[in-house]
Motif scaffolding. Sequence first.
Motif, PDB file in Angstrom:
ATOM      1  N   THR A   1       0.833  -1.206   0.000  1.00 43.35           N
ATOM      2  CA  THR A   1       0.000   0.000   0.000  1.00 43.35           C
ATOM      3  C   THR A   1       0.870   1.259   0.000  1.00 43.35           C
ATOM      4  N   PHE A   2       1.914   1.254   0.810  1.00 40.49           N
ATOM      5  CA  PHE A   2       2.836   2.392   0.877  1.00 40.49           C
ATOM      6  C   PHE A   2       3.394   2.701  -0.516  1.00 40.49           C
ATOM      7  N   ALA A   3       3.913   1.694  -1.201  1.00 41.52           N
ATOM      8  CA  ALA A   3       4.495   1.918  -2.526  1.00 41.52           C
ATOM      9  C   ALA A   3       3.415   2.329  -3.533  1.00 41.52           C
ATOM     10  N   GLN A   4       2.275   1.640  -3.507  1.00 38.90           N
ATOM     11  CA  GLN A   4       1.205   1.957  -4.459  1.00 38.90           C
ATOM     12  C   GLN A   4       0.688   3.377  -4.289  1.00 38.90           C
ATOM     13  N   GLN A   5       0.695   3.889  -3.084  1.00 42.68           N
ATOM     14  CA  GLN A   5       0.185   5.240  -2.856  1.00 42.68           C
ATOM     15  C   GLN A   5       1.278   6.302  -2.938  1.00 42.68           C
TER      16      GLN A   5
ATOM     17  N   ILE B   1       3.910   6.279  -4.878  1.00 43.40           N
ATOM     18  CA  ILE B   1       4.315   6.524  -6.267  1.00 43.40           C
ATOM     19  C   ILE B   1       3.502   7.667  -6.881  1.00 43.40           C
ATOM     20  N   PRO B   2       2.165   7.595  -6.899  1.00 46.68           N
ATOM     21  CA  PRO B   2       1.432   8.722  -7.499  1.00 46.68           C
ATOM     22  C   PRO B   2       1.578  10.009  -6.694  1.00 46.68           C
ATOM     23  N   HIS B   3       1.780   9.877  -5.390  1.00 45.21           N
ATOM     24  CA  HIS B   3       1.996  11.064  -4.552  1.00 45.21           C
ATOM     25  C   HIS B   3       3.280  11.764  -5.007  1.00 45.21           C
ATOM     26  N   HIS B   4       4.351  10.998  -5.159  1.00 47.45           N
ATOM     27  CA  HIS B   4       5.622  11.551  -5.648  1.00 47.45           C
ATOM     28  C   HIS B   4       5.470  12.074  -7.081  1.00 47.45           C
ATOM     29  N   GLN B   5       4.715  11.362  -7.913  1.00 44.60           N
ATOM     30  CA  GLN B   5       4.543  11.817  -9.299  1.00 44.60           C
ATOM     31  C   GLN B   5       3.900  13.197  -9.343  1.00 44.60           C
ATOM     32  N   GLN B   6       2.933  13.444  -8.455  1.00 48.61           N
ATOM     33  CA  GLN B   6       2.323  14.774  -8.431  1.00 48.61           C
ATOM     34  C   GLN B   6       3.337  15.820  -7.946  1.00 48.61           C
TER      35      GLN B   6
ATOM     36  N   ALA C   1      15.315  14.032  -5.900  1.00 50.54           N
ATOM     37  CA  ALA C   1      15.136  13.049  -4.827  1.00 50.54           C
ATOM     38  C   ALA C   1      14.000  12.079  -5.120  1.00 50.54           C
ATOM     39  N   GLN C   2      12.900  12.584  -5.632  1.00 51.25           N
ATOM     40  CA  GLN C   2      11.702  11.747  -5.716  1.00 51.25           C
ATOM     41  C   GLN C   2      11.644  10.873  -6.951  1.00 51.25           C
ATOM     42  N   ASP C   3      12.264  11.276  -8.043  1.00 54.55           N
ATOM     43  CA  ASP C   3      12.241  10.434  -9.240  1.00 54.55           C
ATOM     44  C   ASP C   3      12.908   9.079  -8.986  1.00 54.55           C
ATOM     45  N   PRO C   4      14.099   9.030  -8.382  1.00 59.33           N
ATOM     46  CA  PRO C   4      14.697   7.710  -8.089  1.00 59.33           C
ATOM     47  C   PRO C   4      13.875   6.901  -7.079  1.00 59.33           C
ATOM     48  N   GLU C   5      13.212   7.582  -6.152  1.00 61.56           N
ATOM     49  CA  GLU C   5      12.371   6.872  -5.181  1.00 61.56           C
ATOM     50  C   GLU C   5      11.180   6.217  -5.880  1.00 61.56           C
ATOM     51  N   ILE C   6      10.621   6.885  -6.876  1.00 65.76           N
ATOM     52  CA  ILE C   6       9.521   6.305  -7.652  1.00 65.76           C
ATOM     53  C   ILE C   6       9.997   5.021  -8.323  1.00 65.76           C
ATOM     54  N   ARG C   7      11.149   5.087  -8.975  1.00 63.71           N
ATOM     55  CA  ARG C   7      11.680   3.905  -9.669  1.00 63.71           C
ATOM     56  C   ARG C   7      11.946   2.767  -8.676  1.00 63.71           C
TER      57      ARG C   7
END
Length: 189
Positions: A40-44, A46-51, A78-84
């Motif tokens: 759930t953490f990763a699924q949520q 990811i779009p949070h970071h994308q925004q 910082a957030q782009d690598p975390e998304i990946r």
Amino acid sequence: MRKIFFTGAVLAASLLLGACGGPESPAPSAQAGHNAADVTFAQQMIPHHQQALEMAKMVPSRSSNPKVVDLAGRIDRAQDPEIRQMQGWLTAWGAAPASHSMPGGHEMSGDHTMTGMMSDADMKSLDAAKGPAFDRSWLDMMVKHHQGAVEMARTELAQGADAGAKALAQRIIDAQQAEIAEMQGLVKG
């Protein structure tokens, strides 16, 4: 040599059978070291970071404040690598990426509304602003956005099982709380 090989094979088989467990042995607490809270953490997140990335990418063409431009660049880096990283976890865990639409054209799983997410109207308003008005709106929205990410990361620390996901959650808390303080300072200054 055969005796050593045979002993090693028996030991390996015993370990494998022991790991499978019988009715009397407790099952592992989380399959492959992760649990539903990690997914759930990763699924949520990811779009949070994308925004947040979408918001950060607006800054160079709308802000003339070098401190805001610098901060947006740091958020992006910082957030782009975390998304990946989180996308890789979901793939490794055999978990689906987010599956329901949410504001900003991103997706998320479940019926949960993520805290800190900007609505489509918020994003359109931000997109139309320029100069100091943009800076103020961007800083106010990004503070709320970061507060939402910190809340999600705290939930992961409390409920997650995967060491990597929990470490990322702690990094998110540390980095985004520092950025919240920086943004609040910029709003006051």
